[in-house]
Design a protein around this motif. Structure first.
Motif, PDB file in Angstrom:
ATOM      1  N   ASP A   1       0.822  -1.211   0.000  1.00 58.03           N
ATOM      2  CA  ASP A   1       0.000   0.000   0.000  1.00 58.03           C
ATOM      3  C   ASP A   1       0.855   1.260   0.000  1.00 58.03           C
ATOM      4  OD1 ASP A   1       1.033  -0.304   2.528  1.00 58.03           O
ATOM      5  OD2 ASP A   1      -0.824   0.218   3.581  1.00 58.03           O
ATOM      6  N   THR A   2       2.090   1.130  -0.475  1.00 58.20           N
ATOM      7  CA  THR A   2       3.007   2.270  -0.429  1.00 58.20           C
ATOM      8  C   THR A   2       2.777   3.266  -1.562  1.00 58.20           C
ATOM      9  OG1 THR A   2       4.673   1.010  -1.663  1.00 58.20           O
ATOM     10  CG2 THR A   2       4.789   0.937   0.752  1.00 58.20           C
ATOM     11  N   ALA A   3       2.109   2.828  -2.631  1.00 54.78           N
ATOM     12  CA  ALA A   3       1.828   3.746  -3.735  1.00 54.78           C
ATOM     13  C   ALA A   3       0.693   4.698  -3.345  1.00 54.78           C
ATOM     14  CB  ALA A   3       1.461   2.968  -4.996  1.00 54.78           C
ATOM     15  N   ASP A   4       0.694   5.890  -3.945  1.00 54.58           N
ATOM     16  CA  ASP A   4      -0.313   6.897  -3.591  1.00 54.58           C
ATOM     17  C   ASP A   4      -1.692   6.567  -4.138  1.00 54.58           C
ATOM     18  OD1 ASP A   4       1.575   8.412  -2.261  1.00 54.58           O
ATOM     19  OD2 ASP A   4       2.093   9.587  -4.048  1.00 54.58           O
ATOM     20  N   ASP A   5      -1.752   5.898  -5.274  1.00 55.22           N
ATOM     21  CA  ASP A   5      -3.036   5.768  -5.956  1.00 55.22           C
ATOM     22  C   ASP A   5      -3.619   4.365  -5.965  1.00 55.22           C
ATOM     23  OD1 ASP A   5      -0.982   4.840  -7.490  1.00 55.22           O
ATOM     24  OD2 ASP A   5      -1.802   5.547  -9.404  1.00 55.22           O
ATOM     25  N   LYS A   6      -2.896   3.367  -5.437  1.00 53.70           N
ATOM     26  CA  LYS A   6      -3.456   2.014  -5.486  1.00 53.70           C
ATOM     27  C   LYS A   6      -2.780   1.106  -4.467  1.00 53.70           C
ATOM     28  CE  LYS A   6      -0.321   0.347  -9.108  1.00 53.70           C
ATOM     29  NZ  LYS A   6      -0.225  -0.298 -10.436  1.00 53.70           N
ATOM     30  N   VAL A   7      -3.445  -0.003  -4.188  1.00 56.37           N
ATOM     31  CA  VAL A   7      -2.897  -1.050  -3.338  1.00 56.37           C
ATOM     32  C   VAL A   7      -2.700  -2.290  -4.201  1.00 56.37           C
ATOM     33  CG1 VAL A   7      -3.319  -2.567  -1.378  1.00 56.37           C
ATOM     34  CG2 VAL A   7      -4.011  -0.171  -1.260  1.00 56.37           C
ATOM     35  N   VAL A   8      -1.530  -2.864  -4.152  1.00 56.29           N
ATOM     36  CA  VAL A   8      -1.225  -4.063  -4.934  1.00 56.29           C
ATOM     37  C   VAL A   8      -1.351  -5.277  -4.029  1.00 56.29           C
ATOM     38  CG1 VAL A   8       0.504  -5.264  -6.316  1.00 56.29           C
ATOM     39  CG2 VAL A   8       0.340  -2.771  -6.416  1.00 56.29           C
ATOM     40  N   LEU A   9      -2.167  -6.240  -4.436  1.00 54.19           N
ATOM     41  CA  LEU A   9      -2.357  -7.470  -3.682  1.00 54.19           C
ATOM     42  C   LEU A   9      -1.523  -8.587  -4.295  1.00 54.19           C
ATOM     43  CD1 LEU A   9      -6.233  -7.340  -3.198  1.00 54.19           C
ATOM     44  CD2 LEU A   9      -4.448  -6.344  -1.761  1.00 54.19           C
ATOM     45  N   HIS A  10      -0.878  -9.385  -3.453  1.00 54.04           N
ATOM     46  CA  HIS A  10      -0.026 -10.481  -3.919  1.00 54.04           C
ATOM     47  C   HIS A  10      -0.599 -11.821  -3.471  1.00 54.04           C
ATOM     48  CE1 HIS A  10       2.986  -7.510  -4.960  1.00 54.04           C
ATOM     49  NE2 HIS A  10       3.007  -7.062  -3.712  1.00 54.04           N
ATOM     50  N   GLY A  11      -0.479 -12.808  -4.335  1.00 57.32           N
ATOM     51  CA  GLY A  11      -0.894 -14.153  -3.973  1.00 57.32           C
ATOM     52  C   GLY A  11       0.232 -14.971  -3.374  1.00 57.32           C
ATOM     53  N   GLU A  12       1.456 -14.457  -3.494  1.00 55.29           N
ATOM     54  CA  GLU A  12       2.634 -15.102  -2.933  1.00 55.29           C
ATOM     55  C   GLU A  12       3.390 -14.080  -2.090  1.00 55.29           C
ATOM     56  OE1 GLU A  12       4.978 -16.772  -6.032  1.00 55.29           O
ATOM     57  OE2 GLU A  12       3.454 -18.245  -6.624  1.00 55.29           O
ATOM     58  N   PRO A  13       4.155 -14.535  -1.084  1.00 57.50           N
ATOM     59  CA  PRO A  13       4.874 -13.577  -0.235  1.00 57.50           C
ATOM     60  C   PRO A  13       5.849 -12.742  -1.058  1.00 57.50           C
ATOM     61  CG  PRO A  13       5.677 -15.825   0.118  1.00 57.50           C
ATOM     62  CD  PRO A  13       4.428 -15.931  -0.704  1.00 57.50           C
ATOM     63  N   THR A  14       5.784 -11.444  -0.890  1.00 61.55           N
ATOM     64  CA  THR A  14       6.623 -10.518  -1.636  1.00 61.55           C
ATOM     65  C   THR A  14       7.134  -9.447  -0.687  1.00 61.55           C
ATOM     66  OG1 THR A  14       5.276 -10.878  -3.620  1.00 61.55           O
ATOM     67  CG2 THR A  14       6.726  -8.959  -3.605  1.00 61.55           C
ATOM     68  N   LEU A  15       8.436  -9.385  -0.511  1.00 63.90           N
ATOM     69  CA  LEU A  15       9.004  -8.361   0.349  1.00 63.90           C
ATOM     70  C   LEU A  15       9.027  -7.029  -0.383  1.00 63.90           C
ATOM     71  CD1 LEU A  15      11.940 -10.194   2.140  1.00 63.90           C
ATOM     72  CD2 LEU A  15       9.517 -10.101   2.711  1.00 63.90           C
ATOM     73  N   ARG A  16       8.859  -5.972   0.337  1.00 64.18           N
ATOM     74  CA  ARG A  16       8.752  -4.653  -0.271  1.00 64.18           C
ATOM     75  C   ARG A  16      10.116  -4.124  -0.720  1.00 64.18           C
ATOM     76  NH1 ARG A  16       3.852  -1.641   3.035  1.00 64.18           N
ATOM     77  NH2 ARG A  16       2.421  -3.422   2.940  1.00 64.18           N
ATOM     78  N   HIS A  17      10.044  -3.179  -1.661  1.00 63.41           N
ATOM     79  CA  HIS A  17      11.231  -2.491  -2.166  1.00 63.41           C
ATOM     80  C   HIS A  17      12.212  -3.454  -2.840  1.00 63.41           C
ATOM     81  CE1 HIS A  17       9.619   0.762   0.173  1.00 63.41           C
ATOM     82  NE2 HIS A  17       9.807   0.119   1.306  1.00 63.41           N
ATOM     83  N   GLY A  18      11.715  -4.602  -3.302  1.00 61.39           N
ATOM     84  CA  GLY A  18      12.564  -5.533  -4.026  1.00 61.39           C
ATOM     85  C   GLY A  18      13.618  -6.219  -3.184  1.00 61.39           C
ATOM     86  N   ALA A  19      13.409  -6.236  -1.871  1.00 57.25           N
ATOM     87  CA  ALA A  19      14.398  -6.859  -0.981  1.00 57.25           C
ATOM     88  C   ALA A  19      14.433  -8.365  -1.189  1.00 57.25           C
ATOM     89  CB  ALA A  19      14.060  -6.538   0.476  1.00 57.25           C
ATOM     90  N   ALA A  20      15.625  -8.946  -1.019  1.00 50.89           N
ATOM     91  CA  ALA A  20      15.764 -10.401  -1.109  1.00 50.89           C
ATOM     92  C   ALA A  20      15.070 -11.044   0.089  1.00 50.89           C
ATOM     93  CB  ALA A  20      17.228 -10.790  -1.137  1.00 50.89           C
ATOM     94  N   ASN A  21      14.551 -12.230  -0.107  1.00 49.47           N
ATOM     95  CA  ASN A  21      13.829 -12.929   0.947  1.00 49.47           C
ATOM     96  C   ASN A  21      14.811 -13.744   1.788  1.00 49.47           C
ATOM     97  OD1 ASN A  21      12.091 -14.298   2.601  1.00 49.47           O
ATOM     98  ND2 ASN A  21      10.751 -15.016   0.955  1.00 49.47           N
ATOM     99  N   PRO A  22      15.017 -13.371   3.066  1.00 51.75           N
ATOM    100  CA  PRO A  22      15.957 -14.126   3.901  1.00 51.75           C
ATOM    101  C   PRO A  22      15.552 -15.584   4.076  1.00 51.75           C
ATOM    102  CG  PRO A  22      15.406 -12.019   4.907  1.00 51.75           C
ATOM    103  CD  PRO A  22      14.445 -12.228   3.769  1.00 51.75           C
ATOM    104  N   ALA A  23      14.251 -15.889   3.914  1.00 51.08           N
ATOM    105  CA  ALA A  23      13.790 -17.265   4.062  1.00 51.08           C
ATOM    106  C   ALA A  23      14.366 -18.177   2.992  1.00 51.08           C
ATOM    107  CB  ALA A  23      12.258 -17.324   4.021  1.00 51.08           C
ATOM    108  N   ASP A  24      14.958 -17.578   1.945  1.00 50.53           N
ATOM    109  CA  ASP A  24      15.602 -18.403   0.917  1.00 50.53           C
ATOM    110  C   ASP A  24      16.738 -19.238   1.500  1.00 50.53           C
ATOM    111  OD1 ASP A  24      13.900 -17.397  -0.967  1.00 50.53           O
ATOM    112  OD2 ASP A  24      15.311 -15.930  -1.782  1.00 50.53           O
ATOM    113  N   ARG A  25      17.250 -18.815   2.652  1.00 48.52           N
ATOM    114  CA  ARG A  25      18.340 -19.552   3.296  1.00 48.52           C
ATOM    115  C   ARG A  25      17.812 -20.554   4.332  1.00 48.52           C
ATOM    116  NH1 ARG A  25      21.603 -14.907   2.336  1.00 48.52           N
ATOM    117  NH2 ARG A  25      23.710 -15.449   1.667  1.00 48.52           N
ATOM    118  N   SER A  26      16.562 -20.937   4.242  1.00 50.32           N
ATOM    119  CA  SER A  26      15.977 -21.831   5.245  1.00 50.32           C
ATOM    120  C   SER A  26      16.812 -23.078   5.527  1.00 50.32           C
ATOM    121  CB  SER A  26      14.555 -22.239   4.825  1.00 50.32           C
ATOM    122  OG  SER A  26      13.650 -21.200   5.099  1.00 50.32           O
TER     123      SER A  26
END
Length: 257
Positions: A180-205
């Motif tokens: 919900d960081t954009a001014d004009d819309k909220v983007v819904l994801h069906g899969e976990p998505t970290l904001r600002h394009g950050a890498a997912n630390p869970a990849d190192r599970s």
């Protein structure tokens, strides 16, 4: 970003080999008990270690199927199990007595909840636990998890707290599925998505599971006569990128993001 992905893949390759070696080492555990000692810390720790081994396998399985994010409850359980095993290795019978005290409290809560719901239950264990006289000892301060995790190290507490945020229905967990960081819309994801394009630390599970499993087995080794796993644990640590004496618990902290 490419270099980061290569690092993740390398860590996980080391983890797969390390977890396999640790599983093979577990098969060499002895079952002989010393009749002159209080062996409760040994067999309680083994029970936790065996359960932890299955949690680690679950983490690897979920990661392999693309559900590393959803393995947060399992990673959280790994941290809790490892902490309890290290506690048993350090405080021995006092830790077991405190665990029994915690069991006494939890069984009362279970009985009260069952009575409130009008559900039947077997009173055998609650009756035995409530009747037990458990002496107090300095380890009672660790009946709550936070003091124990703090004792074992701030990174471990940070990792556990982060995994708790993902494992429970929190705002942190929900925010992985919308932006919900954009001014004009909220983007819904069906899969976990970290904001600002950050890498997912869970990849190192898998690597997180390896680090925690190694630490738990190192602690359990101290409960066995002659510490028979020492040499193999040092070898596994060296080959897995650990220093052989103090595992990189900060790697577990990375799982919090």
């Amino acid at each position: 970003m490419c270099g980061m992905n290569e690092d993740v893949e390398q860590d996980n390759r080391l983890a797969y080999a390390g977890l396999t070696a640790l599983a093979e080492l577990m098969e060499t555990v002895g079952s002989k008990l010393n009749p002159d000692e209080d062996n409760r810390p040994y067999y309680v720790a083994w029970g936790l270690l065996a359960a932890m081994h299955r949690q680690a396998a679950a983490v690897v399985l979920l990661h392999g199927k693309g559900f590393g994010h959803e393995a947060a409850p399992n990673r959280r359980a790994l941290i809790e199990h490892m902490a309890q095993i290290r506690w048993l290795a350090e405080d021995g019978a006092d830790a077991v007595d405190t665990m029994n005290l915690a069991l006494k409290h939890s069984q009362k809560k279970l009985r009260d909840a069952a009575d409130l719901a009008g559900l039947p239950y077997d009173p055998t264990i609650p009756d035995l636990v409530q009747a037990a006289e458990i002496p107090s000892n300095p380890a009672n301060q660790f009946i709550n998890r936070n003091p124990l995790l703090k004792r074992l190290g701030a990174p471990l507490l940070a990792a556990w707290t982060g995994e708790t945020q993902l494992a429970h229905p929190t705002l942190t967990a929900a925010q992985c599925f919308f932006d919900d960081t954009a001014d004009d819309k909220v983007v819904l994801h069906g899969e976990p998505t970290l904001r600002h394009g950050a890498a997912n630390p869970a990849d190192r599970s898998p690597y997180i599971a390896f680090v925690l499993m190694w630490s738990a087995m190192d602690a359990f080794n101290h409960l066995m006569k002659g510490q028979p796993w020492s040499e193999e644990l040092r070898r596994i640590a060296t080959e897995g990128g650990l220093d052989g004496s103090q595992p990189r618990i900060d790697a577990a902290e990375e799982a919090t993001g």
